[in-house]
Design a protein around this motif. Structure first.
Motif, PDB file in Angstrom:
ATOM      1  N   UNK A  30      40.892  42.914  40.008  1.00  0.00           N
ATOM      2  CA  UNK A  30      40.666  43.033  38.345  1.00  0.00           C
ATOM      3  C   UNK A  30      39.442  43.224  37.749  1.00  0.00           C
ATOM      4  N   UNK A  31      39.317  44.267  37.584  1.00  0.00           N
ATOM      5  CA  UNK A  31      37.534  45.107  37.856  1.00  0.00           C
ATOM      6  C   UNK A  31      37.455  43.772  35.861  1.00  0.00           C
ATOM      7  N   UNK A  32      35.677  43.711  36.093  1.00  0.00           N
ATOM      8  CA  UNK A  32      35.030  42.821  35.190  1.00  0.00           C
ATOM      9  C   UNK A  32      35.188  43.301  33.491  1.00  0.00           C
ATOM     10  N   UNK A  33      35.568  44.654  33.429  1.00  0.00           N
ATOM     11  CA  UNK A  33      35.958  45.354  32.700  1.00  0.00           C
ATOM     12  C   UNK A  33      36.940  44.714  32.204  1.00  0.00           C
ATOM     13  N   UNK A  34      38.630  44.124  32.663  1.00  0.00           N
ATOM     14  CA  UNK A  34      39.356  44.032  32.017  1.00  0.00           C
ATOM     15  C   UNK A  34      39.233  42.096  32.346  1.00  0.00           C
ATOM     16  N   UNK A  35      38.665  41.630  32.842  1.00  0.00           N
ATOM     17  CA  UNK A  35      39.392  39.647  32.846  1.00  0.00           C
ATOM     18  C   UNK A  35      37.726  39.056  33.314  1.00  0.00           C
ATOM     19  N   UNK A  36      37.335  38.171  33.275  1.00  0.00           N
ATOM     20  CA  UNK A  36      35.823  37.368  32.971  1.00  0.00           C
ATOM     21  C   UNK A  36      36.391  36.401  34.265  1.00  0.00           C
ATOM     22  N   UNK A  37      35.629  36.311  35.346  1.00  0.00           N
ATOM     23  CA  UNK A  37      35.802  35.464  36.861  1.00  0.00           C
ATOM     24  C   UNK A  37      34.778  34.534  36.864  1.00  0.00           C
ATOM     25  N   UNK A  38      35.701  33.189  37.329  1.00  0.00           N
ATOM     26  CA  UNK A  38      34.882  31.657  37.642  1.00  0.00           C
ATOM     27  C   UNK A  38      35.753  31.658  38.759  1.00  0.00           C
ATOM     28  N   UNK A  39      34.790  30.961  39.881  1.00  0.00           N
ATOM     29  CA  UNK A  39      35.588  31.185  41.344  1.00  0.00           C
ATOM     30  C   UNK A  39      35.939  29.745  41.349  1.00  0.00           C
ATOM     31  N   UNK A  40      37.565  29.427  42.039  1.00  0.00           N
ATOM     32  CA  UNK A  40      37.778  27.753  41.798  1.00  0.00           C
ATOM     33  C   UNK A  40      38.024  27.391  43.360  1.00  0.00           C
ATOM     34  N   UNK A  41      36.538  26.704  43.179  1.00  0.00           N
ATOM     35  CA  UNK A  41      36.860  27.083  44.700  1.00  0.00           C
ATOM     36  C   UNK A  41      36.150  28.233  46.196  1.00  0.00           C
ATOM     37  N   UNK A  75      23.670  40.589  21.932  1.00  0.00           N
ATOM     38  CA  UNK A  75      24.911  41.270  21.277  1.00  0.00           C
ATOM     39  C   UNK A  75      24.860  42.674  21.745  1.00  0.00           C
ATOM     40  N   UNK A  76      25.916  43.356  22.362  1.00  0.00           N
ATOM     41  CA  UNK A  76      26.947  44.372  22.759  1.00  0.00           C
ATOM     42  C   UNK A  76      27.247  45.643  20.786  1.00  0.00           C
ATOM     43  N   UNK A  77      26.637  46.504  21.370  1.00  0.00           N
ATOM     44  CA  UNK A  77      26.533  47.333  20.218  1.00  0.00           C
ATOM     45  C   UNK A  77      27.110  48.753  21.125  1.00  0.00           C
ATOM     46  N   UNK A  78      29.267  49.227  20.777  1.00  0.00           N
ATOM     47  CA  UNK A  78      28.606  50.755  20.946  1.00  0.00           C
ATOM     48  C   UNK A  78      28.205  51.843  20.404  1.00  0.00           C
ATOM     49  N   UNK A 124      31.925  41.518  30.255  1.00  0.00           N
ATOM     50  CA  UNK A 124      32.037  40.432  29.252  1.00  0.00           C
ATOM     51  C   UNK A 124      33.019  40.429  27.875  1.00  0.00           C
ATOM     52  N   UNK A 125      31.828  41.916  27.801  1.00  0.00           N
ATOM     53  CA  UNK A 125      32.484  41.407  26.603  1.00  0.00           C
ATOM     54  C   UNK A 125      33.862  42.913  25.715  1.00  0.00           C
TER      55      UNK A 125
END
Length: 321
Positions: A254-265, A197-200, A228-229
């Motif tokens: 799109x920064x990692x703090x805005x979206x979660x990314x995964x390659x599609x090819x 977990x992540x906690x502020x 990701x959280x």
């Protein structure tokens, strides 16, 4: 083979890094025999370092608080100045996600003589750290408590208040602190839920060690977990889009703090983004100013088409409607 002086400095650095080491652990880290470790401990004591030990096979060595500041010899004013500078560097995030300042401050505080530690505590109570309007403050003492919990590698009891203001107390296995440029996040394994977990950090009320050592098996990438959280937080709606861009370019857009990314090819990337509503997500997607395809949900696709038509109609004849 390294010189005796270099080995002694290495030993002092290790003793400063955590509360206690067994003789065998020190021997393994320094690649020497346990007999050499015992001789080096005796030399440090002769030089004035307060190294304490517990007897028995499970006993250990530790550096007594109040020993001279290793490996430098600092007077009171110099030690206080260094501590204040490190504290401000950690709180301001001037080093970005690097925790070097916080780690150094932990080591320094562990060996500060009481008279200097008291003065630093008085300054902590008197100083107010100015933050950005949207960045909540966190007490320097709490930041150090969380960092110390990560260093000790033992289970802790965490008092926490979530975004709704609900207070909970839970057992956690601390791992890392992550700074995003706006906030500090505490990464730990929730024992009851058996999940990471992540906690502020600014929502932590108290953290208490339980004295139970833990070994963290296969811990996650803490920075990626926090990103990701944040990106998939408590948003009521999420959209999945396909960008005709390779992963590295999509991450720049799109920064990692805005979206979660995964390659599609090799030449495309799927991105999941959270938002308040379909129209808000449509406005964000338009602001990217790049070709994309909305995969789900239909509500965001329709909102994006609606806004695109409005934009087209506004500019079709050059006259406002």
């Amino acid at each position: 083979m390294i010189s005796t002086s270099a080995r002694l400095l290495r030993l002092v650095s290790l003793l400063s890094a955590r509360p206690s080491w067994t003789c065998g652990e020190l021997a393994d880290r320094m690649a020497v025999t346990e007999r050499t470790v015992r001789r080096d401990i005796a030399r440090l004591r002769e030089l004035g370092y307060g190294v304490e030990s517990d007897p028995g096979p499970w006993g250990g060595y530790r550096l007594r608080a109040g020993s001279r500041v290793p490996p430098l010899i600092l007077d009171d004013e110099e030690a206080l100045a260094v501590a204040v500078g490190l504290r401000e560097a950690a709180l301001s995030g001037v080093l970005g996600g690097d925790q070097a300042a916080l780690s150094a401050l932990l080591k320094l505080r562990q060996v500060l003589p009481g008279r200097i530690a008291d003065r630093l505590g008085e300054m902590d109570a008197a100083f107010v750290h100015t933050t950005r309007p949207d960045a909540p403050q966190i007490a320097p003492g709490m930041l150090l408590d969380l960092a110390g919990a990560c260093r000790r590698a033992e289970r802790c009891r965490l008092s926490y208040r979530d975004r709704e203001g609900t207070a909970t107390v839970r057992d956690v296995d601390p791992y890392r602190l992550v700074h995003t440029g706006r906030r500090w996040y505490f990464v730990a394994r929730d024992v009851t839920r058996d999940e990471w977990r992540t906690f502020r950090a600014d929502r932590v009320g108290r953290i208490e060690p339980t004295g139970r050592p833990v070994e963290l098996l296969d811990p996650p990438d803490p920075a990626a977990l926090v990103s990701r959280s944040i990106a998939t937080g408590a948003y009521p709606l999420h959209v999945t889009i396909r960008l005709p861009l390779p992963l590295d370019q999509a991450l720049r857009l799109i920064p990692q703090t805005v979206g979660t990314h995964r390659p599609d090819g090799p030449d495309a990337t799927l991105v999941d983004i959270g938002g308040p509503d379909a129209d808000g997500l449509a406005r964000y997607l338009l602001s990217l100013a790049t070709p994309l395809r909305v995969l789900t949900p239909d509500a965001v696709r329709e909102a994006l088409l609606h806004r695109t038509r409005e934009l087209f109609e506004e500019n079709a004849n050059g006259q406002p409607r």
